[in-house]
Design an enzyme around this catalytic site. Structure first.
Site, mmCIF file in Angstrom:
data_model
loop_
_atom_site.group_PDB
_atom_site.id
_atom_site.type_symbol
_atom_site.label_atom_id
_atom_site.label_comp_id
_atom_site.label_asym_id
_atom_site.label_seq_id
_atom_site.Cartn_x
_atom_site.Cartn_y
_atom_site.Cartn_z
ATOM 1 N N THR A 1 -3.004 8.135 8.169
ATOM 2 C CA THR A 1 -3.196 9.153 7.136
ATOM 3 C C THR A 1 -4.572 9.782 7.320
ATOM 4 O O THR A 1 -5.593 9.112 7.196
ATOM 5 C CB THR A 1 -3.079 8.528 5.736
ATOM 6 O OG1 THR A 1 -1.786 7.922 5.601
ATOM 7 C CG2 THR A 1 -3.249 9.596 4.660
ATOM 8 N N CYS B 1 -3.011 2.831 -0.169
ATOM 9 C CA CYS B 1 -2.749 4.268 -0.031
ATOM 10 C C CYS B 1 -3.249 5.115 -1.194
ATOM 11 O O CYS B 1 -4.123 5.970 -1.013
ATOM 12 C CB CYS B 1 -1.246 4.500 0.156
ATOM 13 S SG CYS B 1 -0.605 3.824 1.701
#
Length: 438
Positions: free
Chosen positions: A121, A260
């Protein structure tokens, strides 16, 4: 296809095992010799239901291999997948030091054309930067294609999510590169969305940030429900029945954590700030999440009086959610730290994790953690906690207070055992009926 996955962490290891299952030959590489040694000996360093079996199957079928020699397999394989961590820097931005290290290794070992897939990410614009980086390192333009291919895995259900995704996202600058990356997932029935690299990166950040907003919204609404003595579980059910909204991520509780959502929200806020923009909605969501633990500290104080030395609080759960051993940004740990800082004795139990913490004593079982406890806080929704025998719990405790910090317990069962139940936005039925009559 021969694929080198760099990074043997949660995403890299899971993705490697899945790609091997799909018929590819995968070298999962990591510079951490200890981690690789553990994997070579058949030990999985993380807990994820079904992952150990999938890894064993891949290695048995000679489809999945492990190595700490990253340069060797980066040079050998035509497809490189970057799946290293992007932790938060002190200013909230995503720290790309590991990503850049992998890209440098690829550039230095480039002997033939390669497709470099960024699974990590990363902030919008990273893929375009990476493409330019290779050119600046002297790699011929036609030798490298950087493709963004974000993952959308949930810890605890990552294997299911891998084989049954809502979509496969491929961000590329050429049809050829996008088609190649999409073909890696042949055998998985899911729509493939082709976009540009920056769009794919923004989709990943936008998805996680939206989920964080949704969770903070329901948590703040649960606080308001308490003021009106309304039941948030019924309110959330009604909201979730609207197909425009959906029922998922409407579970009020102690706040979101994990690898996350907290990191990606901070990174997107910081990314926007770098462009001179403020993301007020995300900032508000982060604030609600940061203050959610205090809601439960206040509940304990209201029921028990001042939290102080001589008081013992049992906490069930350490991980940020059930079915994982991930402690990153866990609100359960934040709660324990808050209680210990006030001088309370904290006895805790989690099926998988027991990190060293000042003022926290770890028990060998969930019942052992209850000995002498003035209150119990259920901070992680493990099934064994939800299904507890509340008569046995009452007998083991000193006090009677049970704080459901995940709104997952059967209130009636807890109260029938003679215990005092406290959730978030979950008044007694009598209180709800009285409020309606007022």
């Amino acid at each position: 296809m021969d694929i080198c996955v760099v990074g043997a962490g949660y995403v890299g290891l899971t993705t490697s095992a899945v790609l091997a299952k799909l018929g590819h030959t995968v070298w999962c590489c990591d510079r951490d010799d200890i981690k690789i040694s553990s994997l070579l000996n058949g030990h999985i360093p993380i807990f994820e239901p079904g992952l150990e079996e999938l890894v064993q199957q891949g290695t048995k079928n000679n489809r999945l291999f492990f190595s700490s020699d990253v340069p060797l397999y980066v040079e050998k394989c035509p497809v490189i997948m970057v799946a290293v961590g992007t932790p938060s820097a002190p200013d909230g931005t995503a720290d790309l030091v590991y990503v850049k290290s992998v890209l440098l290794t690829v550039a230095n070992g480039m002997q033939e054309p390669k497709t470099v897939i960024i699974k990590s990410t990363v902030p919008p614009g990273t893929g375009d930067w990476a493409q330019d980086f290779f050119l600046r390192r002297g790699v011929p333009k036609e030798w490298v294609e950087v493709v963004s291919n974000p993952e959308f895995l949930r810890e605890g259900t990552a294997i299911h999510d891998s084989f049954h995704p809502d979509r496969i996202l491929v961000g590329a600058s050429s049809v050829q590169a996008g088609t190649l990356v999409a073909s890696l997932y042949d055998g998985i029935s899911a729509p493939v969305l082709h976009t540009g690299r920056t769009e794919a990166e923004m989709i990943k950040y936008g998805s996680n940030s939206f989920l964080a907003v949704k969770l903070s919204f329901i948590n703040e609404l649960a606080r308001l429900c308490e003021a009106f003595r309304a039941d948030i579980t019924e309110v959330a059910k009604g909201i979730g029945m609207d197909e425009r909204i959906g029922a998922r991520f409407l579970q009020a509780g102690i706040g979101y954590g994990g690898s996350c959502l907290p990191k990606d929200v901070s990174a997107l806020i910081a990314t926007a700030a770098g462009k001179g923009m403020g993301l007020k909605l995300l900032e508000a969501a982060a604030y609600v999440n940061e203050t959610q633990v205090q809601v439960y500290v206040t509940k304990l104080t209201r029921e028990l009086g001042a939290l102080k030395p001589g008081m013992t609080i049992a906490v069930w759960g350490a991980a940020f959610k059930e079915n994982t051993d991930d402690l990153r940004y866990s609100k359960a740990l934040v709660l324990m730290e808050e209680l210990a800082a006030k001088g309370c004795g904290v006895t805790a139990y989690d099926p998988l994790s027991s990190p060293d913490m000042d003022g926290v004593q770890w028990a060998a079982s969930q019942l052992e953690a209850l000995a002498g406890a003035d209150a119990l806080v259920v901070a992680t929704g493990w099934k064994q906690f939800v299904d507890a025998d509340w008569q046995v719990v009452k007998a083991a405790m000193k006090g009677k207070l049970v704080v459901d910090a995940r709104n997952v317990l059967d209130r009636a069962a807890v109260e029938e055992a003679g215990l005092h139940y406290i959730g978030l936005g979950r008044p007694r039925k009598r209180e709800t009926e009285m409020s309606a009559a007022d």
